[in-house]
Design a protein around this motif. Structure first.
Motif, PDB file in Angstrom:
ATOM      1  N   PHE A 473      49.620  25.597  26.263  1.00 19.00           N
ATOM      2  CA  PHE A 473      50.014  27.002  26.246  1.00 19.00           C
ATOM      3  C   PHE A 473      51.190  27.192  25.304  1.00 19.00           C
ATOM      4  N   LEU A 474      51.179  28.308  24.577  1.00 16.23           N
ATOM      5  CA  LEU A 474      52.293  28.730  23.721  1.00 16.23           C
ATOM      6  C   LEU A 474      52.783  30.074  24.243  1.00 16.23           C
ATOM      7  N   THR A 475      54.118  30.254  24.286  1.00 14.76           N
ATOM      8  CA  THR A 475      54.668  31.473  24.913  1.00 14.76           C
ATOM      9  C   THR A 475      55.503  32.301  23.957  1.00 14.76           C
ATOM     10  N   GLN A 476      55.330  32.158  22.662  1.00 12.60           N
ATOM     11  CA  GLN A 476      56.010  33.034  21.717  1.00 12.60           C
ATOM     12  C   GLN A 476      55.152  34.277  21.495  1.00 12.60           C
ATOM     13  N   LYS A 477      55.788  35.444  21.578  1.00 18.92           N
ATOM     14  CA  LYS A 477      55.096  36.724  21.345  1.00 18.92           C
ATOM     15  C   LYS A 477      53.850  36.830  22.228  1.00 18.92           C
ATOM     16  N   GLY A 478      54.080  36.822  23.521  1.00 19.54           N
ATOM     17  CA  GLY A 478      52.969  36.863  24.457  1.00 19.54           C
ATOM     18  C   GLY A 478      52.590  35.464  24.897  1.00 19.54           C
ATOM     19  N   VAL A 479      51.346  35.283  25.256  1.00 20.20           N
ATOM     20  CA  VAL A 479      50.862  33.973  25.705  1.00 20.20           C
ATOM     21  C   VAL A 479      49.606  33.602  24.919  1.00 20.20           C
ATOM     22  N   THR A 480      49.602  32.363  24.492  1.00 19.99           N
ATOM     23  CA  THR A 480      48.402  31.822  23.820  1.00 19.99           C
ATOM     24  C   THR A 480      47.993  30.556  24.539  1.00 19.99           C
ATOM     25  N   CYS A 481      46.720  30.485  24.928  1.00 19.57           N
ATOM     26  CA  CYS A 481      46.159  29.260  25.501  1.00 19.57           C
ATOM     27  C   CYS A 481      45.152  28.682  24.518  1.00 19.57           C
ATOM     28  N   ILE A 482      45.352  27.419  24.205  1.00 20.17           N
ATOM     29  CA  ILE A 482      44.439  26.712  23.296  1.00 20.17           C
ATOM     30  C   ILE A 482      43.817  25.553  24.058  1.00 20.17           C
ATOM     31  N   PHE A 483      42.499  25.509  24.093  1.00 19.46           N
ATOM     32  CA  PHE A 483      41.835  24.341  24.688  1.00 19.46           C
ATOM     33  C   PHE A 483      40.790  23.820  23.708  1.00 19.46           C
ATOM     34  N   GLU A 484      40.718  22.494  23.655  1.00 23.00           N
ATOM     35  CA  GLU A 484      39.758  21.840  22.765  1.00 23.00           C
ATOM     36  C   GLU A 484      38.953  20.820  23.551  1.00 23.00           C
ATOM     37  N   PHE A 485      37.740  20.569  23.088  1.00 22.18           N
ATOM     38  CA  PHE A 485      36.852  19.642  23.800  1.00 22.18           C
ATOM     39  C   PHE A 485      35.773  19.140  22.838  1.00 22.18           C
ATOM     40  N   PRO A 486      35.241  17.955  23.077  1.00 20.91           N
ATOM     41  CA  PRO A 486      34.136  17.442  22.227  1.00 20.91           C
ATOM     42  C   PRO A 486      32.824  18.102  22.628  1.00 20.91           C
ATOM     43  N   ASP A 487      31.943  18.293  21.655  1.00 19.54           N
ATOM     44  CA  ASP A 487      30.613  18.859  21.965  1.00 19.54           C
ATOM     45  C   ASP A 487      29.547  17.788  21.925  1.00 19.54           C
ATOM     46  N   THR A 488      29.974  16.532  22.150  1.00 18.42           N
ATOM     47  CA  THR A 488      29.032  15.395  22.111  1.00 18.42           C
ATOM     48  C   THR A 488      28.855  14.747  23.476  1.00 18.42           C
ATOM     49  N   LEU A 489      29.291  15.441  24.525  1.00 15.62           N
ATOM     50  CA  LEU A 489      29.196  14.858  25.879  1.00 15.62           C
ATOM     51  C   LEU A 489      27.773  14.807  26.375  1.00 15.62           C
ATOM     52  N   TYR A 490      26.929  15.729  25.916  1.00 17.48           N
ATOM     53  CA  TYR A 490      25.579  15.859  26.433  1.00 17.48           C
ATOM     54  C   TYR A 490      24.581  15.775  25.275  1.00 17.48           C
ATOM     55  N   SER A 491      23.373  15.341  25.574  1.00 17.07           N
ATOM     56  CA  SER A 491      22.297  15.256  24.566  1.00 17.07           C
ATOM     57  C   SER A 491      21.327  16.397  24.753  1.00 17.07           C
ATOM     58  N   GLN A 492      20.726  16.806  23.651  1.00 18.20           N
ATOM     59  CA  GLN A 492      19.730  17.879  23.716  1.00 18.20           C
ATOM     60  C   GLN A 492      18.503  17.384  24.464  1.00 18.20           C
ATOM     61  N   ARG A 493      18.039  18.179  25.416  1.00 18.65           N
ATOM     62  CA  ARG A 493      16.929  17.745  26.274  1.00 18.65           C
ATOM     63  C   ARG A 493      15.637  18.516  26.031  1.00 18.65           C
ATOM     64  N   VAL A 494      15.695  19.617  25.311  1.00 17.72           N
ATOM     65  CA  VAL A 494      14.479  20.379  24.983  1.00 17.72           C
ATOM     66  C   VAL A 494      14.542  20.782  23.540  1.00 17.72           C
TER      67      VAL A 494
END
Length: 494
Positions: A473-494
């Motif tokens: 979280f960043l709290t300058q000029k309001g609030v900013t939440c940044i979240f990041e995550f990998p998109d390789t946790l799951y495999s395509q199934r269809v």
């Protein structure tokens, strides 16, 4: 005393004889030069030259190359006959040689191949050119002999190679054609005969349009011209068997720029493959229909649950906690339901466009907070990214909590402001989502992780545990939440 007439005549005759002698000597000298020149040329040529007596075929003269070719001296060759310089067995004997000489005398020049023999017994191939001529006023046969051993070796090597490749082609499981520039079939193999039901003899009398069951002759001609220009092509079509039935073939063809030009064509019967592909397409289509039906029913079920919660909450209009709980739960259900709706509408049944999903989700959440949120503007910045269902739902739930918190607490008393949602792929190749507001912010030292509210607990639990990502979280000029995550946790199934 004047000369007597007889003496004058004698002197004139002597002068005349001396003149004739001088001319004769000069002619003899020139003739000698010509003979020397002839002999020089005779011995300098690269082909062996043997001059035959037309009566018995014996040798009258040979050049230096003949001696080198056969390994004999000139004197030795003049004592031999043709049989001695030949393999000596039919059709390369003295008798056959005399027959060729007779034909050259009667019918004109004769060119043929002959198997010769050297002095050391080695056999070799020559090309013989016989021609009738005059030598010292007598008819003779001049034989020009050229060593073609290397050419014959190359021809034999080519013959062996041709036989090898012909055997390979004839035993291949794919069909084969050799066709001319007009599409006439010159050769075919057994595999294509089995495919089409025609014999090789029948195929040699046919052209490609007669076998193509899909294209008209003018279209086939255009395709042949295209292959001539490009040199190669590969395509699928249908051919017609002798019994009239059609079957699928894959055609690979290449243009050979030799002689008049040819097309080398390999043909594979792909009827079974096409049938399997059709069955697979049908199976996939059935599965897609079932998946769409599943997504549709899941969305409807979630809507039913949402409606039941709303109806239950309506029985307790004065209970603020219940109303708040129902509203928050309703938005979470909406978040999950929207993913299934997007998948139901999509051609891709396993992934959704993250930008479209989050944009529509944010618009729906804003609408649910009207009129309180009427002074708040929402902007969206995103790269074209796609997420699997297993990742899109938790990502949407996190955005739902962050956006709801901003709408609830960042702009009290109908204060105006802005909320910005940004989506991108960062340097670590992770998906990065930020939700920023220009609201009143939080007090100094505010600890986001220490909060006991369900919303923030949901953010940390989903982002860090389920998505295995990071939250800051960043709290300058309001609030900013940044979240990041990998998109390789799951495999395509269809």
């Amino acid at each position: 005393m004047p000369k007597q007439p007889i003496y004058e005549e004698l002197e004139n005759r002597i002068q005349q004889l001396e003149q004739e002698k001088s001319e004769y000597e000069e002619t003899q000298n020139e003739l000698g030069k010509s003979i020397n020149n002839y002999r020089t040329i005779f011995n300098a040529v690269n082909d062996a030259i043997l001059i035959h007596n037309i009566q018995d075929g014996s040798f009258l003269d040979v050049n230096q190359k003949a001696s080198e070719l056969y390994g004999y001296t000139k004197e030795e060759i003049l004592q031999l006959d043709v049989n001695a310089l030949s393999v000596g067995i039919p059709p390369y004997t003295q008798a056959e040689a005399k027959a060729y000489i007779l034909k050259a005398m009667q019918d004109g020049p004769q060119i043929f191949e002959w198997q010769g023999k050297k002095k050391n017994g080695a056999l070799f191939w020559v090309e013989v050119n016989l021609k009738k001529s005059l030598l010292d006023g007598k008819e003779c046969i001049i034989a020009v002999v050229r060593d073609i051993s290397e050419r014959k070796q190359n021809e034999e090597a080519l013959r062996r190679e041709g036989k090898k490749y012909r055997t390979i082609i004839q035993t291949a499981t794919d069909g084969f054609w050799l066709a001319d520039m007009q599409g006439k079939i010159l050769e075919s193999n057994d595999a294509y005969c089995r495919m089409s039901g025609y014999s090789q003899e029948e195929l040699r009398s046919m052209c490609i349009p007669e076998l193509d069951g899909l294209e008209k002759p003018d279209v086939v001609a255009t395709k042949i011209q295209k292959i001539f220009q490009t040199g190669y092509d590969r395509f699928e079509t249908k051919h017609r068997r002798k019994d009239g039935t059609l079957y699928d073939v894959e055609v690979s063809t290449q243009y050979l720029a030799i002689e008049e030009g040819y097309f080398v064509v390999f043909l594979r019967d792909i009827t079974a493959r096409k049938e399997a592909e059709d069955k697979l397409k049908s199976s996939i289509e059935e599965k897609n229909i079932l998946l769409r039906e599943l997504y549709h029913r899941t969305k409807n079920t979630l809507q039913v649950i949402r409606s039941m919660l709303v109806l239950q909450a309506a029985t307790m209009p004065d209970n603020v906690q219940v109303q708040k709980l129902v509203t928050d739960t309703e938005q979470r259900i909406l978040t999950i339901s929207l993913v299934h709706q997007k998948l139901y509408q999509s051609q891709d049944l396993s992934r959704i466009a993250l930008q479209d999903y989050l944009q529509e989700l944010a618009d729906l959440i804003i609408q649910s907070y009207l009129p309180a949120a009427q002074n708040i503007s929402l902007s969206f910045e995103s790269e074209p990214l796609f997420l699997l269902l297993d990742t899109a739902i938790p990502c949407g739930l996190v955005v739902n909590e962050l956006l709801s918190n901003a709408l609830k607490y960042a702009f009290p008393n109908n204060q105006s402001g802005q909320i910005v949602i940004r989506v991108s792929r960062n340097e670590a190749a992770n998906i990065e989502v930020s939700v920023s507001d220009t609201g009143i912010g939080v007090s100094p030292g505010f600890d986001f992780e220490a909060q006991t509210t369900l919303g923030l607990q949901t953010v940390f639990a989903i982002a860090e545990k389920q998505l295995q990502g990071k939250v800051r979280f960043l709290t300058q000029k309001g609030v900013t939440c940044i979240f990041e995550f990998p998109d390789t946790l799951y495999s395509q199934r269809v």
